[in-house]
Motif scaffolding. Structure first.
Motif, PDB file in Angstrom:
ATOM      1  N   ILE A 168       0.838  -1.205   0.000  1.00 23.92           N
ATOM      2  CA  ILE A 168       0.000   0.000   0.000  1.00 23.92           C
ATOM      3  C   ILE A 168       0.871   1.252   0.000  1.00 23.92           C
ATOM      4  CG2 ILE A 168      -1.600   1.351   1.426  1.00 23.92           C
ATOM      5  CD1 ILE A 168      -2.897  -1.345   2.231  1.00 23.92           C
ATOM      6  N   ALA A 169       1.927   1.241   0.802  1.00 23.32           N
ATOM      7  CA  ALA A 169       2.831   2.395   0.854  1.00 23.32           C
ATOM      8  C   ALA A 169       3.505   2.620  -0.496  1.00 23.32           C
ATOM      9  CB  ALA A 169       3.872   2.197   1.953  1.00 23.32           C
ATOM     10  N   ALA A 170       3.958   1.537  -1.122  1.00 23.53           N
ATOM     11  CA  ALA A 170       4.602   1.655  -2.433  1.00 23.53           C
ATOM     12  C   ALA A 170       3.602   2.144  -3.477  1.00 23.53           C
ATOM     13  CB  ALA A 170       5.185   0.304  -2.850  1.00 23.53           C
ATOM     14  N   ARG A 171       2.380   1.643  -3.419  1.00 22.82           N
ATOM     15  CA  ARG A 171       1.334   2.076  -4.355  1.00 22.82           C
ATOM     16  C   ARG A 171       1.073   3.565  -4.230  1.00 22.82           C
ATOM     17  NH1 ARG A 171      -4.431   0.601  -2.337  1.00 22.82           N
ATOM     18  NH2 ARG A 171      -3.887   2.411  -1.070  1.00 22.82           N
ATOM     19  N   ASP A 172       0.969   4.070  -3.016  1.00 21.21           N
ATOM     20  CA  ASP A 172       0.633   5.476  -2.807  1.00 21.21           C
ATOM     21  C   ASP A 172       1.765   6.405  -3.216  1.00 21.21           C
ATOM     22  OD1 ASP A 172      -1.786   4.606  -1.871  1.00 21.21           O
ATOM     23  OD2 ASP A 172      -1.284   4.832   0.255  1.00 21.21           O
ATOM     24  N   ASP A 173       3.009   5.886  -3.245  1.00 18.72           N
ATOM     25  CA  ASP A 173       4.152   6.705  -3.652  1.00 18.72           C
ATOM     26  C   ASP A 173       4.333   6.772  -5.162  1.00 18.72           C
ATOM     27  OD1 ASP A 173       4.801   7.346  -1.051  1.00 18.72           O
ATOM     28  OD2 ASP A 173       6.287   5.747  -0.840  1.00 18.72           O
TER      29      ASP A 173
END
Length: 452
Positions: A168-173
């Motif tokens: 999720i963190a990678a997706r949002d970045d």
């Protein structure tokens, strides 16, 4: 980088290999679209007493057997406060059953020389696997075990939770992912399709083992599922094995509710989101589109190919934007769902070229609406769609997945056999008609993510 590019990427050092269809027209003309897809032996469908549909297609092309089990579910059946639970549950199906631990499952797959993976999307869930022909029955048994008797071990729940939070963190970045997510929120508003399959950080952190188990029990409905077995096996053996392993499968609880029909934006809506740490601007346009089984789906496929190419870049948008070095990438795709869908056009460019790229996209879409494409464009688009599909369906696993999905979503498992015929029947007027019907800017959404 420039030094080695200039040294090695030279025109006089290029070797090109092409495989092209035979045709009698001069080389300056466009080849006619193929008239049919590769011939395949027909599959057989049986329906078990519990409602499970089983697709069986023996084939001697390779000494392997592909097994796909899929069912209705996914994001559209999630509660708003449990965003991501469908994907969370699917990821845990390989992490422990009533008979085996996660390590034992992984070891068995390795020992059998096979592969097995799970997925959950917006409309469905599934287990996809491939096994050597000598061991396919043991592989089928493991698929049944993973779907029907997962235990969701607490330690595995926490491992998967950590992995999902990282994703999720990678997706949002990522600006492409962020722009696509923003478009979904703008276009779908309160419909479940507005969410992401991974869910949100808050929801994934809060989901408990019992909530995940309860969701899976409600999702697991034999009458809303399809099993496909394709490959090197005897028909009688496969039918017997399917009945033995899945015949006693009964619903554990009532099925989850569905979702309402998609309502597209009443008027054009857009939003710009500024993001730290990026250098490019990303635009995602969303136009009202069709449900999965809509009769316009073949005309929209040809429209997609004419506008932006099929599986590979091409079409009008690529010629106007990429060839003129105005964008890093530009493409379009149709995203149908059970409840309706969205036709997406996206581009990544520099902040300085963003306005120009947007203008050209809007001009090309309006041109598709206002006038028919040329005969050459039509034939090229048809060839691209038929060829791309043929390439996608070369293996038992891809054919099993395609047939199972078609049956699950109401198209019928044999729908793919007539795909080329239906594409070849599309006319220039059909393409213009669907462009005018669906590519309405007044009912579209535009999401832009760019640097702060």
């Amino acid at each position: 980088i420039q030094d080695v590019a200039q040294k090695y990427l030279r025109d006089n050092g290029v070797t090109v290999a092409l495989v092209v269809p035979k045709f009698d027209a001069p080389a300056t003309q466009t080849a006619a679209a193929p008239t049919s897809a590769p011939t395949e032996s027909a599959a057989k469908m049986i329906r078990l007493d519990n409602g499970l549909r089983v697709l069986l297609r023996p084939s001697k092309g390779a000494p392997t057997v592909s097994v796909v089990l899929t069912g209705l579910g996914g994001v559209r059946t999630e509660a708003p406060n449990q965003a991501g639970v469908a994907n969370f549950a699917a990821q845990l199906l390989e992490r422990g059953t009533a008979k085996r631990s996660a390590e034992q499952i992984a070891q068995l797959v390795d020992d059998l020389g096979g592969s097995m993976s799970t997925f959950s999307g917006y409309n469905s869930w599934g287990i996809e696997s491939q096994w050597l022909a000598s061991d396919w029955k043991r592989g089928l048994n493991l698929v049944a075990e993973s779907a029907l008797s997962p235990t969701f071990p607490a330690e595995e729940v926490e491992k998967v939770r950590a992995q999902l939070l990282g994703a999720i963190a990678a997706r949002d970045d990522d600006p492409m992912s962020a722009s696509g997510a923003l478009l979904r929120r703008l276009f779908y508003a309160n419909h479940p399709y507005a969410r992401q399959t991974l869910g949100t950080e808050a929801a994934v952190k809060a989901l408990s083992k019992s909530q995940i188990e309860a969701f899976w029990r409600a999702t697991l409905q034999p009458s809303r599922s399809v099993l496909a077995i394709y490959g090197d096996f005897q028909l009688a053996d496969a039918e017997k094995a399917a009945r033995f392993l899945f015949g006693s499968w009964k619903p554990q609880t009532a099925s989850l509710p569905g979702a309402p029909q998609v309502v597209s934006p009443p008027s054009f809506t857009s939003k710009i989101q500024n993001q730290d740490g990026i250098t490019q601007s990303v635009l995602f346009y969303g136009f009202p589109s069709i449900a999965i089984a809509d009769a316009d789906r073949h005309a929209i496929d040809v429209l997609d190919a004419a506008l932006s190419g099929a599986a590979l870049p091409g079409g009008r948008l690529h010629a106007k934007l990429r060839d003129n070095e105005l964008v890093y990438v530009v493409h379009a795709y149709n995203s149908p769902g059970i409840d309706g869908g969205m036709f997406v056009v996206y581009a990544a460019t520099t902040p300085q070229n963003r306005a120009k790229a947007r203008t050209i996209i809007e001009e090309e879409i309006e041109r598709m609406r206002a006038e028919p494409i040329s005969e050459a464009e039509l034939e090229r688009a048809k060839s691209m769609m038929i060829s791309a599909r043929a390439i996608d369906l070369q293996t038992n696993s891809s054919q099993a997945r395609d047939a199972a999905s078609n049956e699950l979503f109401g198209l019928g498992y044999a729908d793919g056999a007539t795909y080329a015929e239906k594409i070849n029947a599309i006319t220039r007027e059909d393409v213009q008609r669907v462009a005018a019907k669906y590519l309405e800017k007044e009912r579209a959404a535009l999401a832009i993510v760019e640097p702060k």
